[in-house]
Design a protein around this motif. Structure first.
Motif, PDB file in Angstrom:
ATOM      1  N   UNK A  60     -15.781  41.153   2.751  1.00  0.00           N
ATOM      2  CA  UNK A  60     -14.522  41.331   3.474  1.00  0.00           C
ATOM      3  C   UNK A  60     -14.737  41.996   4.819  1.00  0.00           C
ATOM      4  N   UNK A  61     -14.033  41.525   5.831  1.00  0.00           N
ATOM      5  CA  UNK A  61     -14.176  42.076   7.179  1.00  0.00           C
ATOM      6  C   UNK A  61     -13.638  43.512   7.222  1.00  0.00           C
ATOM      7  N   UNK A  62     -14.149  44.292   8.171  1.00  0.00           N
ATOM      8  CA  UNK A  62     -13.689  45.672   8.354  1.00  0.00           C
ATOM      9  C   UNK A  62     -13.485  45.925   9.839  1.00  0.00           C
ATOM     10  N   UNK A  63     -12.309  46.451  10.198  1.00  0.00           N
ATOM     11  CA  UNK A  63     -11.982  46.679  11.613  1.00  0.00           C
ATOM     12  C   UNK A  63     -12.138  48.147  11.989  1.00  0.00           C
ATOM     13  N   UNK A  64     -12.898  48.390  13.039  1.00  0.00           N
ATOM     14  CA  UNK A  64     -13.152  49.754  13.519  1.00  0.00           C
ATOM     15  C   UNK A  64     -12.090  50.277  14.465  1.00  0.00           C
ATOM     16  N   UNK A  65     -11.195  49.410  14.944  1.00  0.00           N
ATOM     17  CA  UNK A  65     -10.359  49.813  16.069  1.00  0.00           C
ATOM     18  C   UNK A  65      -8.987  49.161  15.971  1.00  0.00           C
ATOM     19  N   UNK A  66      -8.127  49.726  15.136  1.00  0.00           N
ATOM     20  CA  UNK A  66      -6.825  49.118  14.866  1.00  0.00           C
ATOM     21  C   UNK A  66      -5.702  50.126  15.086  1.00  0.00           C
ATOM     22  N   UNK A  67      -4.661  49.722  15.786  1.00  0.00           N
ATOM     23  CA  UNK A  67      -3.455  50.537  15.935  1.00  0.00           C
ATOM     24  C   UNK A  67      -2.370  49.973  15.035  1.00  0.00           C
ATOM     25  N   UNK A  68      -1.700  50.868  14.295  1.00  0.00           N
ATOM     26  CA  UNK A  68      -0.645  50.369  13.407  1.00  0.00           C
ATOM     27  C   UNK A  68       0.728  50.978  13.709  1.00  0.00           C
ATOM     28  N   UNK A  69       0.784  52.073  14.477  1.00  0.00           N
ATOM     29  CA  UNK A  69       2.085  52.640  14.838  1.00  0.00           C
ATOM     30  C   UNK A  69       2.711  53.536  13.793  1.00  0.00           C
ATOM     31  N   UNK A  70       2.143  53.574  12.606  1.00  0.00           N
ATOM     32  CA  UNK A  70       2.713  54.341  11.502  1.00  0.00           C
ATOM     33  C   UNK A  70       1.879  55.603  11.294  1.00  0.00           C
ATOM     34  N   UNK A  71       2.470  56.815  11.456  1.00  0.00           N
ATOM     35  CA  UNK A  71       3.894  57.141  11.557  1.00  0.00           C
ATOM     36  C   UNK A  71       4.421  57.151  12.997  1.00  0.00           C
ATOM     37  N   UNK A  72       5.724  56.975  13.124  1.00  0.00           N
ATOM     38  CA  UNK A  72       6.413  57.221  14.381  1.00  0.00           C
ATOM     39  C   UNK A  72       6.736  56.012  15.227  1.00  0.00           C
ATOM     40  N   UNK A  73       5.862  55.004  15.203  1.00  0.00           N
ATOM     41  CA  UNK A  73       6.097  53.797  15.997  1.00  0.00           C
ATOM     42  C   UNK A  73       6.160  52.572  15.089  1.00  0.00           C
ATOM     43  N   UNK A  74       6.883  52.723  13.986  1.00  0.00           N
ATOM     44  CA  UNK A  74       6.935  51.635  13.009  1.00  0.00           C
ATOM     45  C   UNK A  74       7.632  50.387  13.532  1.00  0.00           C
ATOM     46  N   UNK A  75       8.363  50.486  14.653  1.00  0.00           N
ATOM     47  CA  UNK A  75       8.966  49.283  15.225  1.00  0.00           C
ATOM     48  C   UNK A  75       7.907  48.358  15.813  1.00  0.00           C
ATOM     49  N   UNK A  76       6.728  48.911  16.107  1.00  0.00           N
ATOM     50  CA  UNK A  76       5.607  48.087  16.577  1.00  0.00           C
ATOM     51  C   UNK A  76       4.875  47.462  15.388  1.00  0.00           C
ATOM     52  N   UNK A  77       4.534  48.304  14.420  1.00  0.00           N
ATOM     53  CA  UNK A  77       3.792  47.879  13.239  1.00  0.00           C
ATOM     54  C   UNK A  77       3.822  49.010  12.221  1.00  0.00           C
ATOM     55  N   UNK A  78       3.938  48.660  10.958  1.00  0.00           N
ATOM     56  CA  UNK A  78       3.793  49.678   9.921  1.00  0.00           C
ATOM     57  C   UNK A  78       2.608  49.325   9.039  1.00  0.00           C
ATOM     58  N   UNK A  79       2.310  50.166   8.086  1.00  0.00           N
ATOM     59  CA  UNK A  79       1.129  49.949   7.247  1.00  0.00           C
ATOM     60  C   UNK A  79       1.236  48.633   6.476  1.00  0.00           C
ATOM     61  N   UNK A  80       2.436  48.278   6.040  1.00  0.00           N
ATOM     62  CA  UNK A  80       2.595  47.077   5.226  1.00  0.00           C
ATOM     63  C   UNK A  80       2.418  45.805   6.046  1.00  0.00           C
ATOM     64  N   UNK A  81       2.985  45.769   7.256  1.00  0.00           N
ATOM     65  CA  UNK A  81       2.808  44.564   8.080  1.00  0.00           C
ATOM     66  C   UNK A  81       1.386  44.490   8.625  1.00  0.00           C
ATOM     67  N   UNK A  82       0.800  45.637   8.953  1.00  0.00           N
ATOM     68  CA  UNK A  82      -0.583  45.639   9.459  1.00  0.00           C
ATOM     69  C   UNK A  82      -1.552  45.134   8.401  1.00  0.00           C
TER      70      UNK A  82
END
Length: 423
Positions: A60-82
Motif C-alpha cells: 500500500x502506498x504511503x504519503x509523506x506530505x498530506x494536508x487534511x484541514x482537520x481540525x479547524x478547516x474541515x470545509x477543505x477536507x476532513x479525515x473521512x474524505x481525505x
C-alpha cells in the motif's frame, strides 16, 4: 473477508516474488499463501475471487506530505474524505501536516487525530509542528508529541527562516531520534512570488520565484545537518540545482533525505500560459530541465520518496484571479497516473511511494510474503479512466486534472483487515 487473488503481478523489491505472476490467498487479514504456479491455489467456501490478469499488486502506498484541514478547516477536507480519496489513490497510510486550527503543536492535537482516525482502512499518522503556532520562534512540544504518536516534525508549508532556531530544532530532534521535515524556501529571496522565475514569468508579467530561494535554503540545512550530525528531510524539492546539492551532500555523508511531489515530475511552467489557478502550486511548476533532473534524481537514488502534496481548498480560494488564488492542488487520487505518465515502472513506484516513505519514518514496511499482515494496493497500469465529480472522493475539487482522461487506475486496496474495491 477471505480473498483469492489470481494471476496478479507482484511489485515489491523486498519480496522474493517481485516481478512474478502469482496467486495469493488472504485470510483474516494475513497473506497465508503465495504460489507462482498459477491455478494451484483454488477458491474455497467464502472466498472472494479476484482476477489479477493485467494488474499489479504493490505494498500500500504511503504519503509523506498530506494536508487534511482537520481540525479547524474541515470545509477543505476532513479525515473521512481525505482517507476516502487516499484509498481510491492506492494509499493505505498518510502522514498529515500540522497546519490546522489549532496547530498540531502539543500532544492533545496529536491524540485528537489518532483517535478520530481509529478503525480506518487508511492509517493516519500525525506530523507535529516544529514550532509553536508555526511561528518559527519557540520549539513546540516535540517529545510529548512523539510520545503521543507523532511520526515526525514539520512546520508544513512554512519555511523555517531563523537559522538559529533551525539549528536548535535539529539538535533537539536528534536527541529524541526525531525527524525534521522542512519546506525549502528563503523568504527574503522568494518575496511575494507567483510562478517560477524564467522567461515565462517575464512573458506573463508575474513575479518569479527563483530556484535560488529553494537552493539557498537547502544549502543552509545541509550545513546545519553536517554541523550537528543530525538527519534532515527536505520536502517537495523542485529544481535541478536542489537535486545536485542533495546528491553531493549524500556523497559527503550528510544525513539528508528528500521527496518530490508527483506533479513536479510531469507538469511544467508552460501550463500557466492561460493563468489557470489550478496549476498554482508551491514550489511553483518549473522548467523541462528541472523535471528531467527530478526524474533522474529519483532513478539514481538521490530523491528518496514521492509525495502527493495534497492541498485541498474551497472554490472561493481557487476560482479567482491567479495572483490572489491559494497555492495547491488535490492529488491523492492522481499520484499513480502522474507517475505512470512520468515513465516510472512498477518497481520504482513501489520503492518511492510505498517502501521508502515508511522507512524514513521508521514505520513497519509491508512486504508481500507468506505470513505477513496484508497491506497492499492493486492497480491496472494501462486502464484509462476519467477523473470527475462522480469519482472524486475529496471534499475539494482544486485540480487541473478534473474531467481529464488518465492512465493508471487503482482497483482495490486492503489494510487493517478491510477491503475497498473500485470498478
Amino acid at each position: 473477508m477471505n480473498l483469492l487473488i489470481a494471476g496478479v503481478t507482484i511489485a515489491d523489491p523486498n519480496s522474493q516474488f517481485n516481478q512474478q505472476k502469482c496467486d495469493l490467498r488472504i485470510e483474516q487479514g494475513k497473506i497465508t499463501d503465495i504460489d507462482t504456479q498459477l491455478g494451484v491455489l483454488t477458491a474455497v467456501n467464502g472466498d472472494t475471487v479476484i482476477d489479477g490478469s493485467g494488474l499489479v499488486l504493490s505494498p500500500g502506498f504511503f504519503d509523506l506530505n498530506c494536508s487534511i484541514g482537520d481540525p479547524g478547516f474541515e470545509t477543505k477536507e476532513d479525515i473521512y474524505t481525505a482517507t476516502a480519496a487516499a484509498a481510491a489513490g492506492g494509499f493505505t497510510g498518510l502522514a498529515v501536516l500540522p497546519h490546522t486550527k489549532p496547530v498540531v503543536h502539543s500532544k492533545g492535537e496529536v491524540a485528537y487525530i489518532i483517535n478520530k482516525a481509529k478503525g480506518n482502512l487508511v492509517d493516519v499518522l500525525p506530523v507535529g509542528a516544529v514550532s509553536q503556532d508555526l511561528e518559527g520562534k519557540e520549539l513546540a512540544e516535540l517529545y510529548d508529541m512523539q510520545q503521543a504518536g507523532a511520526v515526525a516534525f514539520s512546520d508544513g508549508t512554512k519555511a523555517i527562516t531563523d537559522d538559529g532556531f533551525m539549528s536548535r530544532a535539529l539538535q533537539y530532534a536528534k536527541g529524541i531520534n526525531g525527524l525534521l521535515m522542512v519546506y525549502p524556501e528563503n523568504k527574503s529571496i522568494a518575496g511575494k512570488s507567483q510562478i517560477n522565475e524564467s522567461k515565462n514569468s517575464v512573458l506573463l508579467g508575474m513575479k518569479g520565484l527563483p530556484a535560488l530561494a529553494e537552493e539557498m535554503h537547502i544549502s543552509r540545512d545541509i550545513f546545519l545537518a553536517t554541523y550537528h550530525d543530525a538527519p534532515v528531510h527536505i520536502s517537495n524539492i523542485s529544481t535541478a540545482g536542489s537535486v545536485a546539492l542533495i546528491k553531493k551532500a549524500k556523497k559527503d555523508g550528510v544525513k539528508i533525505t528528500c521527496d518530490v511531489a508527483a506533479h513536479h515530475l510531469v507538469f511544467t511552467e508552460e501550463l500557466l500560459s492561460d493563468f489557470d489557478s489550478n496549476y498554482k502550486v508551491k514550489p511553483p511548476l518549473r522548467g523541462k530541465t528541472d523535471v528531467k533532473a527530478l526524474i533522474s534524481g529519483l532513478k539514481d537514488g538521490t530523491i528518496d520518496a514521492i509525495s502527493s502534496q495534497h492541498r485541498p481548498h474551497e472554490i472561493e480560494f481557487k476560482d479567482v484571479e491567479f495572483e490572489i488564488a491559494s497555492y495547491g492542488i488535490i492529488a491523492l487520487q492522481t499520484v499513480l497516473p502522474l507517475l505512470i505518465k512520468a515513465g516510472l515502472d512498477a518497481g520504482q513506484i513501489a520503492e518511492k511511494l510505498s517502501i521508502n516513505p515508511r522507512r524514513l519514518l521508521n514505520l513497519t514496511v509491508p512486504v508481500i510474503k507468506t505470513g505477513a499482515e496484508a497491506n497492499f494496493a492493486i492497480y491496472n497500469p494501462a486502464a484509462e479512466w476519467t477523473y470527475n465529480a462522480d469519482n472524486n472522493f475529496s471534499k475539494s475539487a482544486n485540480t487541473p486534472l478534473l474531467n481529464k482522461k488518465l492512465t493508471g487506475k487503482v482497483t482495490l486496496v486492503y489494510n487493517n483487515k478491510q477491503l475497498q474495491s473500485y470498478g
